[in-house]
Each structure stands twice: as structure tokens, then as C-alpha cells.
Design an enzyme around this catalytic site. Structure first.
Site, PDB file in Angstrom:
ATOM      1  N   SER A 160     -10.255   3.749  -8.266  1.00 50.62           N
ATOM      2  CA  SER A 160     -10.802   3.933  -9.609  1.00 50.62           C
ATOM      3  C   SER A 160     -11.508   5.276  -9.670  1.00 50.62           C
ATOM      4  O   SER A 160     -11.641   5.971  -8.660  1.00 50.62           O
ATOM      5  CB  SER A 160     -11.768   2.803  -9.938  1.00 50.62           C
ATOM      6  OG  SER A 160     -12.932   2.951  -9.157  1.00 50.62           O
ATOM      7  N   LYS A 161     -11.972   5.598 -10.874  1.00 43.53           N
ATOM      8  CA  LYS A 161     -12.578   6.910 -11.124  1.00 43.53           C
ATOM      9  C   LYS A 161     -13.692   7.250 -10.139  1.00 43.53           C
ATOM     10  O   LYS A 161     -13.912   8.415  -9.820  1.00 43.53           O
ATOM     11  CB  LYS A 161     -13.129   6.952 -12.549  1.00 43.53           C
ATOM     12  CG  LYS A 161     -12.029   6.995 -13.592  1.00 43.53           C
ATOM     13  CD  LYS A 161     -12.109   8.264 -14.453  1.00 43.53           C
ATOM     14  CE  LYS A 161     -10.808   8.527 -15.190  1.00 43.53           C
ATOM     15  NZ  LYS A 161     -10.628   7.715 -16.389  1.00 43.53           N
ATOM     16  N   ARG A 162     -14.395   6.224  -9.662  1.00 46.29           N
ATOM     17  CA  ARG A 162     -15.522   6.577  -8.781  1.00 46.29           C
ATOM     18  C   ARG A 162     -15.042   7.122  -7.436  1.00 46.29           C
ATOM     19  O   ARG A 162     -15.820   7.703  -6.675  1.00 46.29           O
ATOM     20  CB  ARG A 162     -16.485   5.407  -8.618  1.00 46.29           C
ATOM     21  CG  ARG A 162     -15.990   4.293  -7.764  1.00 46.29           C
ATOM     22  CD  ARG A 162     -16.903   3.077  -7.940  1.00 46.29           C
ATOM     23  NE  ARG A 162     -16.215   1.877  -7.536  1.00 46.29           N
ATOM     24  CZ  ARG A 162     -16.330   1.329  -6.345  1.00 46.29           C
ATOM     25  NH1 ARG A 162     -17.117   1.874  -5.438  1.00 46.29           N
ATOM     26  NH2 ARG A 162     -15.664   0.247  -6.037  1.00 46.29           N
TER      27      ARG A 162
ATOM     28  N   GLY B  83     -12.558   9.326  -7.343  1.00 43.66           N
ATOM     29  CA  GLY B  83     -12.069  10.668  -7.655  1.00 43.66           C
ATOM     30  C   GLY B  83     -11.105  10.565  -8.820  1.00 43.66           C
ATOM     31  O   GLY B  83     -10.984   9.503  -9.437  1.00 43.66           O
TER      32      GLY B  83
END
Ligand code: GLU
Length: 485
Positions: free
Chosen positions: A256-258, A260
Site C-alpha cells: 500500500s501507499k505507506r 511507497g
């Protein structure tokens, strides 16, 4: 089913291409190409509420940049069109009615209020529909239809027994039919659900291999019951392992976005090359027989095979992607790098008419992500204000005194050059070192410091002077000398 292999990439236009979706597209493409088959693009836009402006263009752009040229699709047409589900809207209802006639589906007139109440009053989260309309008397159904009562059409799941299917990656999977929900096939707005449309489309488009993320594994028995109800041949299923990201504490969780950037476009914007991304994600879940790593798309198609796909989760490793990217950059010509990296050059070099190909030559072996470039080359545009202590370097045997001497000598030798290019500058400085009976480094170090204002630069003194040109170089060397006097 046709003899020829037909795969399809069936994205929903969400406005974002997750690397997982791109991997699905890539594997569909590779399976088709490795077996001389056809790769189809189908847009799954039945969820009208989730429609995003411009989302289809993102799909086209991504496939184009990734080199995954489809053989049939909305933009190029084909024998099995239309290739956009909303344009196929009227095709689905007759199939749903056929299922109703065969007692495999039914009209459901439950109101939204009733369904909401069901959900609220249920102890089990996700308990689902209570099959209230499943056995309505025929006359009642006809009356409600005649009155124009809004309805959906639901699949009538068997209440006992098991459904088993084979997946090429995950093997044989069985579920108890009693666990399957009477899922909606046609929604109140007349659109099919994804769950229905994908089966109808895959069949009517003669798709032989269905590749998708393993989040669809649990729905596949429902699709199989539909294939069986119609008496259609079931395609080969290839569900792909999850893509995970590494957490700071060493554990892994769904990418997920966390972790990268997770979107193809975002990675490209960060300076990753489409070819490197494609090469890297090909290996996220597929292992070639010989553990080789670098593959062009063509080579992937030649080497790909479904039995190399693993069911264990794949971990997206940003360091590994960076390594791939660096290898791709190294393998380019200077001209190619100058071209693809031009926007990054322009971020740093705004006014000076410098030769980007020459700059590319000094960056090629030292750059792993294109976005590193502006910072590395900013000194060409404007020299940073630097401390004269930079002239002191033990290894090159330089100090403030001899640096001044070296600069003074270098300036007069360089000034005398009739031609200013890499070789003349190189020979001039080497001859100077020999003549002064010092190490080459004793000349090169102060020249490079004065030319760049930095201790770490891409390229050495000769390359930097060549790129800067005579006038700017001599100007900077003179300023360096002034600093030391
Ligand atoms: N439209 C679905 C998605 O974007 C496709 C699933 C499938 O390939 O069947 O997730």
C-alpha cells in the site's frame, strides 16, 4: 472454445493502475504471446457510480508505455466487440432471464430499506441476503413485474453440496455451496454486476485463460456455477499471489501507499523506467527456470510459462526495483539517456546551453533513478558557494598552498589550448602533472573542486571542464584561485 489462446486484461477504470493490475496485464500478455495467442483489452465499467473521468486514458497510456500492445480492444476494435461493458449493457439481461427460466436465478424485489435493516439486525458481519425472494410464487413475481416494481436478479445458489474448481496456480479448491451468497447478477439500474458480466464476457469473447488477483479466488466457485448453468466450458483459471510490502518492523503486509508508490504512473514520475518496472514486476510471482533477472518484454514472452508462477505472496522490494532501474540506465546509450531524462536535465539546467549527451555520459553508471539527476548536475548551472577547505585532500596530496599553484598553472596551460574538448583537456592536464612532477590527482583535485564547488561529482575534472566549455571553466578556475589567494 477456440483453439487459439485468448487472454484478456479487464481493468475497471478507477483512475489508477496499481502495480498488481499491471502485473495481471503483463501475465495475460505473456501467456498470449508465449503461445501465439491473442491479448484482449476489455474495460469493466459496470459500476457507474465509481466512474472516473480520464481513467480509460490512464489504462491506454500505461499499456502503451509498458509495451503491452493489445490485439483487440475498445480503441482498435475486433471481432468480439464492443469491448466496454457499458456498451454491452443490453447483452446481459437475456442471459439472466435464461437462468431464471432454468431455475438458476430469481427476481428479487427487496427494497434498499429492507436490505439495510437485514444488515443492521444481523449479528454476523457480512451475513448477506436472507433469500427472502428466492421462492416467491410465480404469480406474485408476475404481479410485481407488471406493476413495475424495481428488481434485481440474483443467482440461486445450491443449498447443499460442494463446488470444486482447478486453478493453475492454487490447485484444486472446494467450497461448501451453503456458504455462497445469492449474489446479484443484474442490478436495479439494469447494469450487470462485475460478477455476472465477467462470465458472460469471458465466454462470449472466447477467452481461454483468465488471469487475475487471488482476491477473486473466493468468487470463482460462483462463476463456475454460472458456467455450469449455461453449459459452457470453463476457462483455465490463473490466480496470482498477493503483492506485499515490507514494513519498517520487518513484517510484511499487503502493498500500500505507506510502503511507497504503488501506481505505475507514480513510479514513472519518480524516475523509474517503464521497461525496468515491467521487468521487475514480471518476477513478482513468476520465477524463470534459470533464475535469470534481466529480460526484455520479448524475452519474457519467449521464456514465460504458467508453471513458473508461485502461489506464495511476492514482496515488492523498492531496493530491488532500483537495482533493475540502474541496470537499465547503464545499458542505454548516452543519447538514449539524454532523451528519456531530458525533463530531469531541464529541471537543473535552465539557462546554459550544455550538451545533454555529454552529461548523460557521466551519469549513466552512477544513476539508479532518474529523479536523482537534477541534484547531481545542478552545479553545472550554478556553482554552489563552497569552502576553500575543499581543496585540501590527503589522497591527492593537496593543501591550500599547492592547490593555488596547481590552479594557476592549469589556467595558463588550458588558456593556451587551441581546441577545447575532452582529449585536449585531458592531455593538457596530464602533461602539466608530468611537467610539475606531481601525482595526476594533485592537479585534478583542485581543478575539479574549482570547476564544481563539490567534492563528489559525476565525472572527473576533464569531463566537467569539457561540458562547461572554455569560458565558464576558466572563469570558475580563476574564482577558485582567488579564493585561495
Ligand atoms: N475489473 C476487475 C478488476 O479491475 C477485473 C477482474 C478480472 O480480471 O476478472 O479488478
Amino acid at each position: 472454445m477456440s483453439d487459439i489462446i485468448r487472454t484478456r486484461f479487464a481493468p475497471s477504470p478507477t483512475g489508477f493502475m496499481h502495480v498488481g493490475n499491471l502485473r495481471t496485464a503483463l501475465y495475460e500478455y505473456l501467456i498470449a504471446k508465449s503461445m501465439g495467442g491473442t491479448f484482449v483489452l476489455r474495460i469493466e465499467d459496470t459500476d457507474q457510480e465509481r466512474k472516473v473521468e480520464g481513467a480509460v486514458d490512464i489504462i491506454y497510456n500505461t499499456l502503451r508505455k509498458a509495451g503491452l500492445q493489445h490485439d483487440e480492444g475498445p480503441d482498435i476494435g475486433g471481432e468480439y466487440g464492443p469491448y466496454v461493458q457499458s456498451e454491452r449493457k443490453n447483452m446481459y439481461l437475456p442471459y439472466a432471464k435464461q437462468l431464471i427460466d432454468n431455475d438458476k436465478a430469481y427476481y428479487c424485489f427487496c427494497t434498499k430499506e429492507r436490505l439495510d435493516m437485514l444488515r443492521e439486525n444481523s449479528d454476523e458481519p457480512g451475513a448477506g441476503y436472507d433469500r427472502h425472494c428466492r421462492d416467491l410464487p410465480k404469480e406474485e413475481v408476475e404481479r410485481l413485474l407488471a406493476e413495475g416494481t424495481p428488481y434485481v436478479i440474483r443467482q440461486k445458489m445450491p443449498l447443499s453440496g460442494t463446488t470444486t474448481f482447478e486453478d493453475a496456480v492454487f490447485g484444486s479448491i472446494s467450497v461448501e455451496n451453503a456458504e455462497l451468497q445469492d449474489q446479484i447478477l443484474i442490478k436495479a439500474d439494469g447494469y450487470p454486476t462485475y460478477n455476472f458480466a465477467n462470465v458472460i464476457d469471458d465466454h462470449t469473447m472466447n477467452i481461454t485463460h483468465v488471469v487475475r488477483g487471488c482476491e477473486y479466488l473466493s468468487s470463482t466457485p460462483k462463476y463456475n456455477l454460472l458456467y455450469e448453468a449455461f453449459g459452457w466450458e470453463i476457462p483455465t483459471y490463473i490466480h496470482l499471489p498477493l503483492i506485499m510490502g515490507k514494513n519498517d518492523d520487518g513484517t510484511i503486509s499487503k502493498l500500500s501507499k505507506r510502503h511507497g508508490a504503488t501506481g505505475f504512473e507514480d513510479l514513472v514520475a519518480q524516475g523509474y523506467l517503464p521497461e525496468a518496472i515491467v521487468n521487475y514486476i514480471a518476477l513478482l510471482g513468476w520465477c524463470p527456470k534459470d533464475n535469470r533477472e534481466i529480460f526484455t518484454l520479448q524475452e519474457l514472452a519467449e521464456n514465460f510459462s504458467v508453471d513458473g508462477i508461485s502461489k506464495s505472496p511476492a514482496v515488492f522490494d523498492y531496493n530491488k526495483l532500483e537495482w533493475f532501474n540502474g541496470e537499465y540506465i547503464k545499458a542505454m546509450t548516452d543519447e538514449q539517456l539524454a532523451e528519456v531524462a531530458e525533463p530531469y536535465f531541464r529541471q537543473a539546467i535552465k539557462t546554459k546551453p550544455l550538451d545533454f549527451v555529454k552529461i548523460a555520459a557521466i551519469l549513466r553508471q552512477r544513476t539508479t533513478v532518474l529523479s536523482q539527476i537534477p541534484e547531481k548536475i545542478a552545479f553545472f548551472e550554478e556553482q554552489p558557494d563552497y569552502d576553500k577547505e575543499l581543496f585540501v585532500n590527503k589522497k591527492s596530496k593537496t593543501n591550500l598552498e599547492n592547490s593555488a599553484v596547481m590552479l594557476k598553472e592549469a589556467i595558463s596551460a588550458l588558456q593556451a589550448l587551441s581546441e577545447w574538448n575532452h582529449d585536449t583537456i585531458h592531455d593538457c592536464l596530464m602533461e602539466l602533472a608530468a611537467h610539475l612532477e606531481v601525482k595526476n590527482g594533485t592537479v585534478m583535485w583542485p581543478v575539479r573542486i574549482a570547476a564544481s564547488g563539490m567534492t563528489v561529482t559525476p565525472g572527473g575534472a576533464v569531463e566537467i571542464l569539457d561540458i562547461l566549455g572554455r569560458e565558464e571553466s576558466l572563469d570558475r578556475l580563476n574564482k577558485g584561485l582567488a579564493k585561495l589567494s
